[in-house]
Design a protein around this motif. Structure first.
Motif, mmCIF file in Angstrom:
data_model
loop_
_atom_site.group_PDB
_atom_site.id
_atom_site.type_symbol
_atom_site.label_atom_id
_atom_site.label_comp_id
_atom_site.label_asym_id
_atom_site.label_seq_id
_atom_site.Cartn_x
_atom_site.Cartn_y
_atom_site.Cartn_z
ATOM 1 N N VAL A 1 33.979 33.010 40.344
ATOM 2 C CA VAL A 1 35.219 33.324 41.044
ATOM 3 C C VAL A 1 35.909 34.401 40.218
ATOM 4 O O VAL A 1 36.435 34.128 39.149
ATOM 5 C CB VAL A 1 36.109 32.066 41.192
ATOM 6 N N LEU A 2 35.822 35.626 40.708
ATOM 7 C CA LEU A 2 36.424 36.745 39.987
ATOM 8 C C LEU A 2 37.876 36.835 40.421
ATOM 9 O O LEU A 2 38.183 37.292 41.524
ATOM 10 C CB LEU A 2 35.653 38.040 40.274
ATOM 11 N N ASN A 3 38.729 36.366 39.539
ATOM 12 C CA ASN A 3 40.126 36.126 39.892
ATOM 13 C C ASN A 3 41.026 37.266 39.412
ATOM 14 O O ASN A 3 40.619 38.077 38.589
ATOM 15 C CB ASN A 3 40.543 34.792 39.252
ATOM 16 N N LYS A 4 42.254 37.265 39.917
ATOM 17 C CA LYS A 4 43.277 38.248 39.548
ATOM 18 C C LYS A 4 42.852 39.664 39.919
ATOM 19 O O LYS A 4 43.122 40.619 39.192
ATOM 20 C CB LYS A 4 43.594 38.150 38.047
ATOM 21 N N THR A 5 42.145 39.777 41.047
ATOM 22 C CA THR A 5 41.698 41.106 41.469
ATOM 23 C C THR A 5 42.877 41.989 41.866
ATOM 24 O O THR A 5 42.744 43.207 41.932
ATOM 25 C CB THR A 5 40.732 40.995 42.663
ATOM 26 N N ASP A 6 44.026 41.362 42.122
ATOM 27 C CA ASP A 6 45.216 42.146 42.474
ATOM 28 C C ASP A 6 45.798 42.867 41.262
ATOM 29 O O ASP A 6 46.632 43.749 41.401
ATOM 30 C CB ASP A 6 46.280 41.243 43.113
ATOM 31 N N LEU A 7 45.338 42.503 40.087
ATOM 32 C CA LEU A 7 45.896 43.112 38.885
ATOM 33 C C LEU A 7 45.081 44.311 38.404
ATOM 34 O O LEU A 7 45.376 44.903 37.381
ATOM 35 C CB LEU A 7 45.987 42.077 37.748
ATOM 36 N N VAL A 8 44.009 44.620 39.123
ATOM 37 C CA VAL A 8 43.177 45.748 38.682
ATOM 38 C C VAL A 8 42.978 46.745 39.827
ATOM 39 O O VAL A 8 43.138 46.413 41.004
ATOM 40 C CB VAL A 8 41.781 45.273 38.195
ATOM 41 N N SER A 9 42.626 47.967 39.455
ATOM 42 C CA SER A 9 42.341 48.995 40.454
ATOM 43 C C SER A 9 40.945 48.770 41.021
ATOM 44 O O SER A 9 40.151 47.993 40.481
ATOM 45 C CB SER A 9 42.421 50.375 39.812
ATOM 46 N N LYS A 10 40.651 49.474 42.089
ATOM 47 C CA LYS A 10 39.349 49.371 42.730
ATOM 48 C C LYS A 10 38.234 49.746 41.740
ATOM 49 O O LYS A 10 37.172 49.116 41.706
ATOM 50 C CB LYS A 10 39.327 50.336 43.922
ATOM 51 N N ALA A 11 38.518 50.782 40.975
ATOM 52 C CA ALA A 11 37.516 51.256 40.016
ATOM 53 C C ALA A 11 37.287 50.216 38.919
ATOM 54 O O ALA A 11 36.149 49.946 38.508
ATOM 55 C CB ALA A 11 37.962 52.571 39.400
ATOM 56 N N GLU A 12 38.386 49.628 38.456
ATOM 57 C CA GLU A 12 38.262 48.594 37.418
ATOM 58 C C GLU A 12 37.490 47.384 37.937
ATOM 59 O O GLU A 12 36.720 46.764 37.220
ATOM 60 C CB GLU A 12 39.652 48.151 36.939
ATOM 61 N N LEU A 13 37.721 47.066 39.204
ATOM 62 C CA LEU A 13 37.042 45.928 39.811
ATOM 63 C C LEU A 13 35.536 46.189 39.887
ATOM 64 O O LEU A 13 34.712 45.328 39.538
ATOM 65 C CB LEU A 13 37.609 45.668 41.217
ATOM 66 N N ALA A 14 35.190 47.406 40.316
ATOM 67 C CA ALA A 14 33.776 47.779 40.400
ATOM 68 C C ALA A 14 33.140 47.703 39.006
ATOM 69 O O ALA A 14 32.001 47.258 38.841
ATOM 70 C CB ALA A 14 33.638 49.182 40.969
ATOM 71 N N GLU A 15 33.903 48.112 38.026
ATOM 72 C CA GLU A 15 33.436 48.105 36.643
ATOM 73 C C GLU A 15 33.119 46.672 36.174
ATOM 74 O O GLU A 15 32.038 46.396 35.657
ATOM 75 C CB GLU A 15 34.553 48.724 35.785
ATOM 76 N N VAL A 16 34.074 45.775 36.401
ATOM 77 C CA VAL A 16 33.865 44.410 35.907
ATOM 78 C C VAL A 16 32.749 43.713 36.694
ATOM 79 O O VAL A 16 31.953 42.961 36.130
ATOM 80 C CB VAL A 16 35.186 43.604 35.876
#
Lengths: 350, 338
Positions: A157-172
């Motif tokens: 469960v990749l949580n707190k996705t609202d705290l990161v940008s789209k690029a950061e999300l793709a990165e993680v």
């Protein structure tokens, strides 16, 4: 007298690094209107504020088993708690074990393999890991526990996705996939995830090992990305490389290794090889899974394992027209890739 | 042969028709005698008391699961997941002896003949003397078992990697008997010379207390959950195998270098054992519901209950050895009078 698997009480293991949102997910599970009762085992020194009738404080005591196998560890407190809980059978439908942020999921999982009494009444359903989208990339660098939890997971469960940008999300996500491409991954805010996605997964149920395919999330740019990741790059690099917009990472010390063969395997070679492999390299191998086609055998054979422990069985007949392909997956730390590949190849019937 | 049927074996004497069935209405986790009253401890909340006339009365002892119980013949002390230590006497009166401040589970209880009681919650073992003084001891890990020594106020506290011998009334440092692994049950031999633990692995470990020499007792297919000393402490009868395993303790070396007696083999695992208090006989309950009385000298068997049910979970003799009570995991219970 062992209960049939379906009557055993399912146990979900909830892991995640400190602050990722385990308690949020736990409370979400408990407060949802599902009509089910959960017994919740939490770490005594962990977070508070869980609203449930049946809540048990655990000590996370990790015991080595006296069987000469040093990675064969169990949660001693869990053995005791399970025994006590079984006296209240019928008062709850499922069990959730929340571990501390620094815990290794292996001893919890192994408890359900090793202990006869625990096995009789309960079955491990899945290891669910809550990860913090903002901080996970950093933790993967400095906290081996966080990496373990990702590698071990059936569901992330990749949580707190609202705290990161789209690029950061793709990165993680790319970093997670670099370690464990097989877990189901759900992006959430405040752990808003459908309960069906985290509970009753049957991830350790041999009957439900139907396919072993890496999961790739589409990058969200409308293209259909399908990458066959059945190969493994032997080079250690920490920069992402991009195939049509989707980043790939290869973690330096935690990898997955996928093997496949269209030709049948010789069971008299494969079984001893696999047993020897987990006996000698089991400390490095966190999880293993396989669907096998054996020579002169019309049944699919499936297995799965945690470190040195393996369980396997004939699952069902191969269907007409179904490709009789063997697939084996290992997730682990510093896997001796070439040795495993060579060993697997030597089990193929020629 | 899938099912063992002792009925077809003419060599086995049977007392099955003399067993008085008891509708206790719950699965029993243990049974104890207070005088001639059999007290069945349920998995949750209640105890069922059965007097000589066979009348059953139920008593509420805990507000949840009953996790452990011990008896000295005068009272039964139990611990529950409600954090309470409770005493029940022959009149059916219940007294709360202690409530854990954090409402932790009470995992173990033990009784001393002089009235002292011991219990544990998590890593902490407590002792309350007959005079009401309370002392506690923190073990290095969760307490797996508790036992009072037959002489003096000395408590064996079993835990991970060994047993600590604690002297609650002395300033002396507790003595640590080390052996790798998780120790879940503990018992002193009646002559106070040996200490034996049941481990998480399917084996027993023991120490000769004079010199702490180790005794390893292994070979079981399953964990040993039930241990019972035969009359005079000559042998330790154990569950965990498909025969009753009795380790000899007559010599000064205990079972060291000796083979155990293996009696009453069945195609089921022994789940509970209870030695007769006066004679060299014992009762054994099995995972298929069978109960046998076994003569220790030659292994002669008498059938008390046939197979075909859930495991026997409770078995006890009264102090005179004239009554045998049993209970099973599926709620059957019975009493046999000799």
């Amino acid at each position: 007298m062992s209960e049939p698997s379906s009557q055993k009480i399912p146990v979900t293991v909830l892991t995640g690094y400190l602050g990722a949102g385990k308690t949020t997910l736990l409370n979400r599970i408990l407060s949802e209107n599902h009509g089910k009762k959960y017994a919740v085992i939490v770490n005594e020194f962990g977070e508070i504020g869980i609203d449930n009738d049946l809540i048990i404080g655990a000590d996370e005591e990790v015991f080595e088993m006296n069987n000469g196998c040093i990675c064969c560890t169990v949660r001693g407190d869990l053995v005791r708690i399970m025994e006590g809980l079984m006296k209240r059978k019928g008062k709850f439908d499922a069990i959730i074990v929340e571990t501390t942020g620094l815990a290794d999921p292996a001893p919890v999982a192994q408890t359900f393999f090793v202990d006869e009494d625990v096995q009789k009444n309960a079955r491990l359903d899945a290891v669910v890991t809550v990860a913090d989208a903002k901080w996970l990339s950093d933790r993967l660098k400095d906290a081996p526990e966080a990496k373990n939890q990702i590698a071990f997971a059936d569901v992330i469960v990749l949580n707190k996705t609202d705290l990161v940008s789209k690029a950061e999300l793709a990165e993680v996500e790319a970093r997670i996939r670099g370690i464990n491409p097989y877990a189901k991954l759900h992006r959430t805010e405040r752990c808003k995830v459908a309960l069906a996605d985290v509970l009753e997964r049957g991830a350790f149920d041999l009957d439900r090992i139907l396919e072993i395919e890496p999961e790739f999330l589409d990058a969200g740019d409308g293209h259909d990305h399908h990458h066959d990741h059945g190969h493994h790059h032997g080079h250690d690099h920490d920069h992402g490389h991009s195939h049509g917009g989707l980043k790939h990472y290869h973690d330096e010390d935690m990898q997955s290794l996928s093997l496949r063969s269209d030709k049948p395997l010789d069971p008299t070679k494969f079984m001893p090889w696999l047993q020897n492999l987990v006996a000698t390299e089991g400390q490095k191998i966190l999880r293993s899974k396989g669907i096998l086609a054996f020579t002169d055998d019309d049944d699919r054979y499936v297995f799965q394992g945690v470190h040195m422990m393996l369980e396997g069985d004939h699952q069902r007949k191969w269907k007409d027209g179904e490709a009789r392909e063997s697939r084996v997956v290992f997730i682990g730390r510093e896997l001796p890739e070439q040795m495993i590949r060579d060993g697997f190849e030597s089990c193929i019937t020629t | 042969m899938k099912e063992f049927d002792p009925g077809d074996t003419p060599s086995i004497a049977s007392l099955t028709d003399q067993v008085r069935k008891l509708a206790v209405g719950m699965p029993a986790t243990s049974v104890h005698f207070l005088g001639d009253t059999a007290v069945f401890i349920g998995a949750e909340e209640t105890a069922a008391m059965v007097n000589e006339a066979g009348e059953i009365s139920t008593v509420t002892v805990h507000g949840g699961a009953v996790l452990c119980a011990a008896s000295d013949g005068k009272r039964i002390v139990s611990g529950g997941d409600d954090g309470k230590v409770v005493a029940l006497d022959a009149k059916g009166e219940v007294a709360v002896l202690a409530t854990d401040a954090k409402r932790r589970w009470i995992d173990n209880v033990a009784l001393h003949p002089d009235g002292a009681v011991a219990w544990s919650a998590g890593k902490t073992a407590f002792v309350r003397s007959g005079r009401g003084e309370e002392k506690s001891f923190d073990a290095p890990s969760t307490v797996g078992g508790l036992a009072f020594a037959p002489k003096g106020l000395r408590v064996a506290v079993a835990h991970y990697n060994g047993v600590t011998l604690w002297f609650p009334n002395m300033a002396a440092k507790p003595e640590f008997l080390e052996w790798a692994g998780s120790h879940l049950a503990v018992t002193f031999s009646p002559d106070n010379k040996f200490l034996v633990t049941g481990m998480h692995e399917p084996s027993l470990h023991g120490w000769r207390l004079a010199d702490n020499r180790h005794m390893r007792m292994s070979g079981y297919p399953g964990r040993v959950r039930s241990m019972s000393w035969s009359v005079g402490g000559k042998g330790l009868a154990t569950s965990g195998a498909d025969t009753v395993i009795i380790w000899p303790f007559t010599s000064k070396d205990g079972p060291m270098g000796k083979e155990p007696a293996m009696l009453a083999p069945l195609q089921a695992r022994v789940s509970v054992v209870a030695c007769h208090p006066k004679q060299d006989i014992m009762a054994a309950g099995y995972s298929d519901g069978t109960i046998l009385i076994v003569r220790l000298e030659d292994g002669a068997e008498i059938l008390v209950r046939r197979n075909g049910s859930e495991p026997v979970s409770a078995l006890a003799w009264n102090a005179k050895g004239t009554l045998l009570a049993f209970g099973t995991e599926d709620g059957d219970a019975g009493l046999l009078e000799f």
